[in-house]
Design an enzyme around this catalytic site. Structure first.
Site, PDB file in Angstrom:
ATOM      1  N   GLU A 308      51.906 -13.479  13.161  1.00 29.46           N
ATOM      2  CA  GLU A 308      50.840 -14.276  13.605  1.00 29.46           C
ATOM      3  C   GLU A 308      50.906 -15.717  13.548  1.00 29.46           C
ATOM      4  OE1 GLU A 308      47.157 -11.274  13.556  1.00 29.46           O
ATOM      5  OE2 GLU A 308      46.491 -13.058  12.789  1.00 29.46           O
ATOM      6  N   HIS A 337      68.655   5.679   6.129  1.00 36.69           N
ATOM      7  CA  HIS A 337      68.846   6.951   7.129  1.00 36.69           C
ATOM      8  C   HIS A 337      68.305   6.978   8.178  1.00 36.69           C
ATOM      9  CE1 HIS A 337      70.976   8.612   3.517  1.00 36.69           C
ATOM     10  NE2 HIS A 337      70.098   7.806   2.917  1.00 36.69           N
ATOM     11  N   LYS A 451      40.544 -10.086  21.516  1.00 33.74           N
ATOM     12  CA  LYS A 451      39.232  -9.591  21.033  1.00 33.74           C
ATOM     13  C   LYS A 451      38.175  -9.989  22.379  1.00 33.74           C
ATOM     14  CE  LYS A 451      39.730 -10.790  16.118  1.00 33.74           C
ATOM     15  NZ  LYS A 451      38.967 -11.612  14.978  1.00 33.74           N
TER      16      LYS A 451
END
Ligand code: PA5
Length: 462
Positions: A308, A337, A451
């Site tokens: 950000e 893995h 937003k």
């Protein structure tokens, strides 16, 4: 530094040797000449950052010095601890949630929420609600009976729809189950202060309506830089964490990260290396891979901080630059893995941050069993701790052999002091990296836009 128990805590160490050209070649590692060139830019940026700090434009550096805030946090934690809550629930997202999650995973036993309250030494369980999945939220409300739960709603803007909708559900439930008068015993607010120049937080009227206790997030501190404000420190205090040791860790790291030096300032060195790796060596991805379960969510916290802060379209001069390294979180040994095949043989476009803990809180000896299987002789009688060291070394050497640059961050032990050092260093590093990229580290227009669109879609004012 000495802790409450008079134990001496050593400082964390940063080792960049495996990111140098001498280790992985000049195509993939930084050369001494490149470090000399970047040093001038780092020192120039240092002056700007120091001035911004002096002028209190950005306040995260000095949060740990705010004695009044820490006193208020401790007092409130004392007050609410007397209620003996079973659950502490954070309502918040992004910078309001990732910090306390990282602290909890690092400083509490792995299964804190699953053991009895007695084994938790009376501390509450922690639930961090950083999503609006209706199933998870309903389940949380079911497993956390309101009478036995303290909620902390955390939102700097006080207008984030996700957090506010969670709050509305909780207020409704509290009113119904404990009554409006008792809401103040179950809800604490953390938001921006009231003031002429402050944006209006929708949480202020909630505080007044129910006479709630509240904490302030200083206006000059952004969400993702707020861990050492009451955003992280009140939940930490409620969960019995050693916040004094965190203050000491910040202070020790602040001393190191205040040095006007490339090589002696670990935050600046790491910032410069990441910047050079991205812009000169094609390492557009920064992997953070702790070799300790406790540090797993530090990698998550760092992911937000790095993404950000540095993922920006515009430079400080207003040009389109589209900067930012993509942060990736991994966990050693688990992701050996899963990811390491890609890391060692896939595109050489990553810089690795390997976090190691020198001494774990527990030692686990592999017992002398299965003795008929001779092939297991090499494990019998050794410790899991030793195996972990061998695995880290294995990954580091495999990365080096395939010419992948890596930086090690070594914690002597994982505790509140060393953890605070890591977090503080990463914050200062991000501030320096933003300067090197020449972007605004502290805004997030891309997040705000989303937003606003969502709010409009819900019929709000956008
Ligand atoms: O770092 C940031 O500023 C963001 O990630 C915010 O923390 C996040 O969007 C939540 O915002 P608020 O605290 O205003 O609810």
């Amino acid at each position: 530094m000495k802790t409450k128990n008079n134990k001496v805590c050593a400082d964390i160490k940063v080792d960049i040797s495996r990111a140098k050209s001498s280790a992985v070649g000049a195509e993939h590692g930084v050369t001494p000449a490149e470090l000399t060139v970047i040093e001038g830019r780092v020192l120039a940026a240092h002056k700007i950052l120091r001035k911004e700090r002096r002028d209190a434009i950005y306040g995260f550096y000095d949060l740990y010095k705010d004695k009044a805030a820490f006193k208020a946090v401790k007092e409130a934690a004392d007050h609410f601890s007397a209620f003996n809550y079973d659950n502490f629930v954070v309502l918040g997202i992004g910078g309001s949630a990732l910090g306390i999650t990282a602290l909890q995973t690092a400083l509490h036993p792995a299964y804190h929420n699953l053991v009895s309250q007695h084994e938790r030494k009376g501390l509450p369980r922690l639930f961090v609600m950083d999503n609006i999945d209706p199933e998870t939220f309903s389940d949380m409300m079911r497993v956390c009976p309101p009478g036995k739960t303290l909620y902390n709603v955390i939102s700097k803007s006080g207008g984030t729809a996700e957090t506010i909708s969670q709050l509305m559900l909780v207020v409704d439930m509290l009113e119904k189950k404990v009554g409006a008068k008792a809401v103040k015993d179950h809800l604490v607010v953390t938001t921006s202060p009231k003031g002429k120049n402050a944006p209006k937080s929708l949480l202020h009227p909630v505080v007044s309506a129910y006479k709630l206790r509240s904490f302030e997030i200083p206006l000059n501190v952004g969400g993702r830089f707020s861990i050492f404000s009451p955003v992280g420190m009140f939940p930490a205090a409620m969960l019995g964490m050693d916040i004094d040791a965190m203050v000491a860790g910040c202070a020790a790291m602040d001393k190191q990260c205040s040095k006007a030096s490339l090589l002696e300032n670990p935050a600046y060195l790491r910032a410069a290396l990441h910047y050079l790796m991205d812009t000169k060596k094609g390492k557009c991805i920064s992997v953070m891979m702790p070799y300790a379960d406790g540090l797993r969510d530090v990698a998550d916290w760092y992911r937000q901080l790095w993404a950000e802060s540095l993922g920006k379209r515009k430079s400080l001069d207003g040009d389109d630059v589209y900067t930012g390294q993509t942060p990736v979180k991994a966990l050693g040994v688990t992701d050996q893995h899963s990811q390491v095949q890609l890391y060692t043989e896939g595109p050489n476009n990553k810089i690795f941050n390997i976090l190691e803990v020198r001494r774990f809180g527990k030692t686990l000896r592999i017992p002398d069993v299965l003795t008929k299987v001779k092939e297991l002789d090499y494990l019998r009688g050794k410790t899991m701790n030793k195996l972990m060291v061998a695995e880290v070394r294995g990954t580091l050497d495999a990365l080096k052999n395939s010419k992948r640059p890596a930086i090690r961050i070594v914690l002597p032990q994982l505790n509140a002091y060393t953890l605070a050092q890591v977090l503080y260093m990463l914050e200062v590093e991000t501030a320096m990296a933003g300067r090197l990229y020449n972007v605004n580290t502290f805004d997030q227009p891309g997040v705000e836009e989303g937003k606003q669109i969502a709010r409009k879609l819900m019929g709000g004012r956008g």
